[in-house]
Write an enzyme that holds these catalytic residues in place. Structure first.
Site, PDB file in Angstrom:
ATOM      1  N   GLY A  12       0.836  -1.201   0.000  1.00 33.75           N
ATOM      2  CA  GLY A  12       0.000   0.000   0.000  1.00 33.75           C
ATOM      3  C   GLY A  12       0.865   1.243   0.000  1.00 33.75           C
ATOM      4  O   GLY A  12       2.099   1.163   0.106  1.00 33.75           O
ATOM      5  N   ASP A  13       0.211   2.405  -0.181  1.00 37.86           N
ATOM      6  CA  ASP A  13       0.929   3.688  -0.168  1.00 37.86           C
ATOM      7  C   ASP A  13       1.997   3.783  -1.249  1.00 37.86           C
ATOM      8  O   ASP A  13       3.019   4.436  -1.085  1.00 37.86           O
ATOM      9  CB  ASP A  13       1.554   3.955   1.223  1.00 37.86           C
ATOM     10  CG  ASP A  13       0.517   3.801   2.304  1.00 37.86           C
ATOM     11  OD1 ASP A  13      -0.579   4.358   2.143  1.00 37.86           O
ATOM     12  OD2 ASP A  13       0.782   3.083   3.294  1.00 37.86           O
ATOM     13  N   GLU A  14       1.739   3.131  -2.381  1.00 42.03           N
ATOM     14  CA  GLU A  14       2.690   3.188  -3.489  1.00 42.03           C
ATOM     15  C   GLU A  14       2.471   4.431  -4.346  1.00 42.03           C
ATOM     16  O   GLU A  14       3.302   4.758  -5.200  1.00 42.03           O
ATOM     17  CB  GLU A  14       2.554   1.953  -4.388  1.00 42.03           C
ATOM     18  CG  GLU A  14       2.808   0.622  -3.696  1.00 42.03           C
ATOM     19  CD  GLU A  14       1.526   0.002  -3.175  1.00 42.03           C
ATOM     20  OE1 GLU A  14       0.475   0.700  -3.184  1.00 42.03           O
ATOM     21  OE2 GLU A  14       1.567  -1.166  -2.742  1.00 42.03           O
ATOM     22  N   GLY A  15       1.329   5.078  -4.169  1.00 40.40           N
ATOM     23  CA  GLY A  15       1.032   6.249  -5.005  1.00 40.40           C
ATOM     24  C   GLY A  15       0.002   5.943  -6.084  1.00 40.40           C
ATOM     25  O   GLY A  15      -0.003   6.594  -7.135  1.00 40.40           O
ATOM     26  N   HIS A  43      -6.211   7.596  -0.453  1.00 38.35           N
ATOM     27  CA  HIS A  43      -5.461   7.855  -1.688  1.00 38.35           C
ATOM     28  C   HIS A  43      -5.292   9.361  -1.859  1.00 38.35           C
ATOM     29  O   HIS A  43      -6.250  10.114  -1.831  1.00 38.35           O
ATOM     30  CB  HIS A  43      -6.182   7.228  -2.888  1.00 38.35           C
ATOM     31  CG  HIS A  43      -6.110   5.735  -2.859  1.00 38.35           C
ATOM     32  ND1 HIS A  43      -6.653   4.926  -3.822  1.00 38.35           N
ATOM     33  CD2 HIS A  43      -5.517   4.895  -1.967  1.00 38.35           C
ATOM     34  CE1 HIS A  43      -6.412   3.657  -3.516  1.00 38.35           C
ATOM     35  NE2 HIS A  43      -5.734   3.618  -2.399  1.00 38.35           N
ATOM     36  N   ARG A 138     -22.620 -13.335   7.400  1.00 38.93           N
ATOM     37  CA  ARG A 138     -23.883 -12.925   6.760  1.00 38.93           C
ATOM     38  C   ARG A 138     -24.848 -12.217   7.701  1.00 38.93           C
ATOM     39  O   ARG A 138     -26.056 -12.405   7.645  1.00 38.93           O
ATOM     40  CB  ARG A 138     -24.552 -14.114   6.044  1.00 38.93           C
ATOM     41  CG  ARG A 138     -23.878 -14.345   4.706  1.00 38.93           C
ATOM     42  CD  ARG A 138     -23.645 -15.764   4.363  1.00 38.93           C
ATOM     43  NE  ARG A 138     -22.690 -16.370   5.257  1.00 38.93           N
ATOM     44  CZ  ARG A 138     -22.373 -17.659   5.228  1.00 38.93           C
ATOM     45  NH1 ARG A 138     -22.954 -18.459   4.388  1.00 38.93           N
ATOM     46  NH2 ARG A 138     -21.470 -18.142   6.061  1.00 38.93           N
ATOM     47  N   THR A 251      -4.058   7.132   9.366  1.00 37.77           N
ATOM     48  CA  THR A 251      -3.817   7.023  10.811  1.00 37.77           C
ATOM     49  C   THR A 251      -2.731   7.966  11.320  1.00 37.77           C
ATOM     50  O   THR A 251      -2.584   8.133  12.530  1.00 37.77           O
ATOM     51  CB  THR A 251      -3.361   5.588  11.155  1.00 37.77           C
ATOM     52  OG1 THR A 251      -2.183   5.314  10.392  1.00 37.77           O
ATOM     53  CG2 THR A 251      -4.426   4.578  10.806  1.00 37.77           C
ATOM     54  N   GLY A 252      -1.944   8.554  10.422  1.00 33.04           N
ATOM     55  CA  GLY A 252      -0.844   9.420  10.842  1.00 33.04           C
ATOM     56  C   GLY A 252       0.350   8.665  11.412  1.00 33.04           C
ATOM     57  O   GLY A 252       1.309   9.265  11.873  1.00 33.04           O
ATOM     58  N   ARG A 253       0.291   7.310  11.364  1.00 32.48           N
ATOM     59  CA  ARG A 253       1.404   6.539  11.918  1.00 32.48           C
ATOM     60  C   ARG A 253       2.646   6.657  11.037  1.00 32.48           C
ATOM     61  O   ARG A 253       2.551   6.750   9.812  1.00 32.48           O
ATOM     62  CB  ARG A 253       1.032   5.045  11.997  1.00 32.48           C
ATOM     63  CG  ARG A 253       0.020   4.726  13.061  1.00 32.48           C
ATOM     64  CD  ARG A 253      -0.299   3.239  13.080  1.00 32.48           C
ATOM     65  NE  ARG A 253      -0.931   2.807  11.837  1.00 32.48           N
ATOM     66  CZ  ARG A 253      -1.256   1.543  11.566  1.00 32.48           C
ATOM     67  NH1 ARG A 253      -0.970   0.595  12.423  1.00 32.48           N
ATOM     68  NH2 ARG A 253      -1.843   1.242  10.433  1.00 32.48           N
TER      69      ARG A 253
END
Ligand code: IMP
Ligand code: MG
Length: 336
Positions: A12-15, A43, A138, A251-253
């Site tokens: 994730g966070d690849e752009g 995103h 379900r 999350t700002g982490r």
């Protein structure tokens, strides 16, 4: 006209947001559809010095002619979606599949308070894991069960398949990254669904033969948030010196970092059957590339890095990000 699926190659966070925002303006797609997990993803893209972020809508929001859809596999957090609909003036061009699962406050609470999810896995706390577990049981509400989203409901699978059959241009947006996949990542340090290209197509409701291009997005270095293995991880100090220190958009982490991983990239290309590669933030690793839009102007070191990726994975690097702005990009579909 093509149907393109854009997915993340690492954690994730690849752009992906930047690449999709660029394509939405450059290619003027008829529709953009979001697949993936839900509002655990943020995103981000920058246009005319303004930073935008979407957690629910596709990253094609800036093109007011593009229809915005959310596939049935995606979990919708109504409050976040409605804020984005207002912010991007997208009420009239957005369709939410009536089978999207709905995240309630109780799912967020469970995600935040569960020791395994919070402390071991290190989730984003967006409630997506508990909601997907309710879906498997379900007992989860779907979009059609609540009043709040009534005016946006539709059948996204029908719309996307018809658009493809009519030869219109379609962009499908994945979230997270290949090695956060529930099936193909480093379990249990993964998200609550498969997020590879096949999984994203399934979220939307299209079969594998409908896709023309799978664009796999890598960043020029690797980052990861939350627990789990990260090969050749560098220290925070080193990351800071290199300019690789990032903070999560949801999350700002602080994100952990490592150099580009060729072997992981190769595996990712295989799992996703990538036909094109995008490499973002090349300017962070090679500052002399900042803002360039033509491949031949890259430094020889930057070119060797791109060529090494191509030689290792056997797929052409078609898009190269050279800055934060969506038009700071080398688009090698155009010969340069
Ligand atoms: P969850 O998806 O919130 O359940 O979190 C599971 C794992 O996936 C954690 O390691 C998260 O940090 C990671 N994760 C989930 N969504 C994203 C994302 O959009 N970018 C990066 N990491 C993510
Ligand atoms: Mg993100």
């Amino acid at each position: 006209m093509t149907c393109k699926v854009i997915v993340g190659g690492f954690y994730g966070d690849e752009g992906k947001g930047k690449i999709i925002a660029y394509l939405s303006i450059k290619d003027d797609p008829k529709i953009a559809v979001r697949g993936g997990v839900g509002a655990n993803a943020g995103h981000t893209f920058v246009y005319n010095n303004q930073t935008f972020k979407v957690r629910m809508l596709p990253s094609a929001v800036l093109n007011s002619e593009t229809k915005l859809l959310i596939g049935a596999g995606v979990l919708v957090t109504p409050g976040i979606l409605k804020d984005e609909l207002r912010k991007y003036n997208a009420e009239k061009r957005t369709i939410v599949d009536s089978h999207c699962g709905i995240i309630h406050e109780s799912h967020i609470k469970r995600d935040m308070e569960d020791a395994h999810l919070k402390k071991v896995v290190g989730t984003t706390g967006a409630g997506t894991g508990p909601a997907n577990s309710d879906r498997a049981l379900r007992i989860l509400n779907l979009a059609k069960d609540i009043n709040e989203l009534k005016s946006y409901l539709g059948n996204v699978s029908d719309i996307v398949n018809e658009s493809i059959d009519e030869n219109q241009s379609v962009i499908i947006e994945g979230t997270q990254g290949t090695f956060l996949s529930l099936y193909h990542g480093d379990y249990p340090f993964v998200t609550s669904k498969d997020v590879t290209a096949s999984g994203i197509c399934s979220d939307i409701g299209i079969g594998p033969k409908k896709v023309d291009d799978v664009i796999l997005v890598f960043k020029a270095y690797v980052t990861r948030v939350g627990g789990g293995p990260l090969e050749n991880e560098i220290t925070v100090d080193e990351a800071s010196k290199l300019g690789w220190l990032e903070y999560g958009s949801v999350t700002g982490r602080q994100r952990r970092a490592s150099p580009f991983n060729m072997e992981l990239a190769k595996k990712s290309v295989m799992i996703n059957s990538a036909t094109q590669i995008a490499v973002t933030k090349l300017d962070v690793v090679f500052p002399d590339c900042a803002g360039l839009k033509e491949y031949h102007r890259l430094s020889s070191q930057a070119k060797s890095f791109i060529e090494k990726i191509e030689d290792t994975v056997g797929v052409k690097v078609v898009f190269i990000g050279t800055g934060a702005e969506i038009n700071e990009i080398i688009d090698r579909r155009i010969e340069n």
